[in-house]
Design an enzyme around this catalytic site. Structure first.
Site, mmCIF file in Angstrom:
data_model
loop_
_atom_site.group_PDB
_atom_site.id
_atom_site.type_symbol
_atom_site.label_atom_id
_atom_site.label_comp_id
_atom_site.label_asym_id
_atom_site.label_seq_id
_atom_site.Cartn_x
_atom_site.Cartn_y
_atom_site.Cartn_z
ATOM 1 C CB SER A 56 -32.209 20.068 -11.313
ATOM 2 O OG SER A 56 -32.699 21.385 -11.318
ATOM 3 C CG ASN A 57 -32.133 15.683 -13.755
ATOM 4 O OD1 ASN A 57 -32.577 14.929 -12.915
ATOM 5 N ND2 ASN A 57 -32.896 16.513 -14.457
ATOM 6 C CE LYS A 175 -35.483 21.715 -17.341
ATOM 7 N NZ LYS A 175 -34.344 21.073 -16.698
ATOM 8 N N GLY A 201 -40.156 21.016 -18.986
ATOM 9 C CA GLY A 201 -39.046 20.637 -18.119
ATOM 10 C C GLY A 201 -39.105 19.198 -17.656
#
Lengths: 306, 306, 306, 306
Positions: A56-57, A175, A201
């Site tokens: 996501s990052n 995760k 996570g």
């Protein structure tokens, strides 16, 4: 489970710390591969188990499929061969996920990280999710890691689905970014016969996750404070819990700042402060305003990191 | 802080395990004080730090004020003098909470547990909550423990309010039933200069809570499996984390069954199985149906408790 | 259904607009019966169908049982005999609700408004709620109106429970403060054979509620703008929808200000501006700060009410 | 606002009913253009204002960009020239949305429907959303319609963002699938000087939406019961509210069944019953099981549609 085994016939060992690396952009919002190289060189000096690319990052929802694959190729080329490259390959449809998974394996990923599809959240029950992940794992050349990130998807991967999927020979772990420590402990408990590996996570609950049986973490904050996070992991695995707690507590606020509170723009801003290339996000993500920047700085400074 | 000190001038030590005791009723739904006595005698044999009376599991919202006070008096009379009696005295209004707090102290409570008011949840911001708890703590003869239980109240006690309130000399700790382990760790961190004591509000995350710095737990499941929970606490405080983990994991499903999944009726049903008096709840709470009873039994049996 | 019939043998007609009246307090937070009288005299001049006493805006969770009953007695004595007095009698337990219902009937209530119990929200399924309301309706001397207010209770009264309860001869209607207009229309549809009456629980969707078949509204804003709300109701019932829309639209922001946005303290502040006695709330509710007061004023002024 | 004007210099009139058309697939989950043609021929006989292509019910998140554009081209070719073609062009990133918007305009769309980006929901505040939609509207050759669908995105488009965006010359309206009728009324009120057009995003509140000032609806149910929905719209616009209400009420349950309750698989199943081609969804969406199919049938049958 043949495919989840390494060439030496051993199941892929995920244990350790991973940064879900950010994707640097130029001012015109194109992927900046030079800055990416710069970051990778610095990450090579930190005892990470590997790197997660397109978590996501990494702003993966903002990248084209071509960009997603290209970034993985570049990372593979630059990173040490003995480190794991885990590539995000999740899409909304099963067919697209299968296709991207194949491309990621071809690009050099050691494993893929597959997020829960979420647009039709009302229909994504255990049955649908088990079928989705099973089809993808069946078709994947590399082991698959489940990825649950409710803050972004609005969807929890249900416990019974995780337990069921843990029995798939090509699904090696999870995760879990949800952070419900009770559920995490229960997942470890109910999958203990499967050699199923749970990764925290987020850095905010890394120690607690180790405590209940997780084997490592994929932590946004590792983009910035990678060394301390590897230290924290080692303190946990060697049973030095008092020291671990002290270190863990100083990491919660910086972590919250670059995730839940201020998000990827804060992650990238702090990367800049610590000698990495962060820079701008793709629109519609916006840079921090002045007040947010000060808040971010305080969250690092008050814990002794700046 | 004089009032939070014991007669020996030492701050009240909350560390240890507490059952938030259930309130037995007769078939006609009157409080059954004989059955309560029976349970208290059995609890006296378990190395609890004390008892919590009028927590959520005591069905306190279903008791009249007179009943709430009377139950506390009876418990005080029956329980060993060296154990702590913590009495719930939270009401929606500040004035009612002050009055009930005084009555609880007079009835023999060593400390009061005060839940967040919640009906006007949109207005219960940090400011309002800090003022509420401060007024109650100012007026209380005995130390006050904050109580946050979002599953019932729909409201989190915000971190900044906890930090602020931890500085009050008569506020000695927090029972946190929310279970966000990251926040719990941060509370421990940010109140470390205040000798502020955090108690886990559920058995599901008791080990993780100890890991991040909690000093004990108020656990519904202690009504049933009090001995194993005290064992778990001792394993944590003596650093035997591997053994703790094994025990913790077997407690998660039974705990979930008697709290989140099936609630107080399940707690009381399981109490009956384990030699305590559980019995009926007050209406509108209803007894378990057959399928729920079987599910409850499975959650205990599959973890080796039945 | 005998009890739901008036002495003339006609079912109680709820149609019209009601203010859920605020409870004035002195500076020391005691009930101020003189100020209450003042307000009642002013309300008598407005073509309300009646008054609701001890709704959420009456701060009923902050009143003792004695105060709740006393306020109803005073209102009964002061209000015109031809207007309906609906008294809130909901408590968490069924037995307490039955007792308070009897007291409210004795105090002169024409009907009681019974809120969903909500503390054990996980257990308040249709089955439990149907049983609760059925027992209360069975035991009540006066007709019962169901009350669903999710913003305060965190609980929706489920559609199937409403449909089932609409068949009870002593349950005459529903005050729905949830505001889901689709569900409201469906309730009207599925209870059309029961002569079941739906009241909008907020001025923000009063016209839309009439449009889908509601017969009136219990609106916090009627404490302040009672006359315009009665006008709006008449425009709707006489089919003048264009004019209704224009008036409705000017009422949405003032209504939101005194409910969802700023709550009871704003309601009472605005009452002061319009010639009623509002005054302070009981603690922990706090008065508006300066910025909130300005926002409140803007929401009335920008719509032409100040 | 030049671009939002038709060639005749008139602002694009959106008023009326639109089906957000489903995308038929073959058994192997490829787009089935023949079946699509079949449906389009049938829709041509219904007095729709136009068609929405690539709304949520079109499974757009499961289509490749090429497929999304190709479907629009085919629809443009087949549908009557005097009907509006509104194409969904929303993506997570601003740059991808701009690109797809250009392709949709080139493919023949009269307007584009742009959903709120939602993956980084914590960062999608008014500021970010206003900037996103403004950039897209600035760059679009055709008028833009805002699209808020919280059930899928987990995100409300905030009122202040809508009001701000309504002033953009190339933003002509909003499809609101949230269904909060109070907010919808307020949007109409606060944009009344902008000639901004609100479309109900669901058949369940179509009449209520007309009542508060909406000009039409984009309704999943129009894929199946298009004629009755056009009738309902006409009854509303001609002020026959009593008849409208009767018809509206019979549409709520069928609508809920094919949207919130059972989703796109139910929509497609019901299409098959009514002479359209529905068929399978793309995986991970799964077909209804037998019990769900019966429930679906009941929801249509009990309201007189089967």
């Amino acid at each position: 489970g043949a495919r989840a085994l390494t060439s030496a016939g051993v199941r892929l060992d995920l244990s350790g710390v991973y940064p879900p690396i950010a994707t640097p952009f130029t001012e015109r919002e194109d992927v900046d591969y030079d800055k990416l190289e710069h970051n990778l060189r610095k990450y090579a000096e930190i005892p990470f188990k590997g790197l997660v690319v397109q978590g996501s990052n990494g702003e993966y929802p903002y990248l084209t499929e071509e960009e997603r694959v290209e970034v993985v190729k570049r990372v593979r080329r630059s990173m040490p061969a003995d480190k794991l490259l885990i590539a995000g390959s999740g899409c909304e449809s099963t067919r697209a996920t299968l296709e991207l998974t194949a491309k990621m394996a071809a690009a050099g990923a050691d494993a893929v990280l597959v997020v829960t599809p979420c647009f039709y959240k009302g229909k994504m029950d255990s049955h649908a999710l088990v079928q989705h992940f099973t089809k993808v794992a069946d078709g994947s050349e590399v082991p698959l890691i489940l990825y649950s990130v409710p803050a972004n998807t609005g969807l929890e991967l249900p416990l019974d689905a995780v337990v069921r999927l843990s029995q798939h020979p090509n699904i090696v772990g999870l995760k879990d970014s949800g952070g419900d420590i009770t559920t995490m402990g229960l997942i470890v408990h109910k999958t203990k016969d499967q050699d199923f590996q749970v990764l925290a996570g987020s850095a905010g609950f890394l120690m607690a996750a180790y405590c209940v049986g997780a084997v490592g973490g994929v932590c946004a904050l590792a983009n910035i404070l990678g060394k301390p996070l590897c230290d924290l992991a080692r303190l946990c695995t060697s049973g030095r819990w008092e020291q671990a707690r002290e270190l863990q507590q100083r990491l919660i606020e910086p972590n919250a700042a670059v995730t839940r509170k201020l998000g990827v723009p804060a992650l990238k801003q702090a990367m800049d402060w610590f000698g990495f290339h962060g820079g701008v996000c793709r629109s519609p993500l916006r840079p921090l305003d002045q007040e947010q920047t000060q808040q971010l700085r305080r969250d690092f400074a008050s814990n002794g990191w700046l």
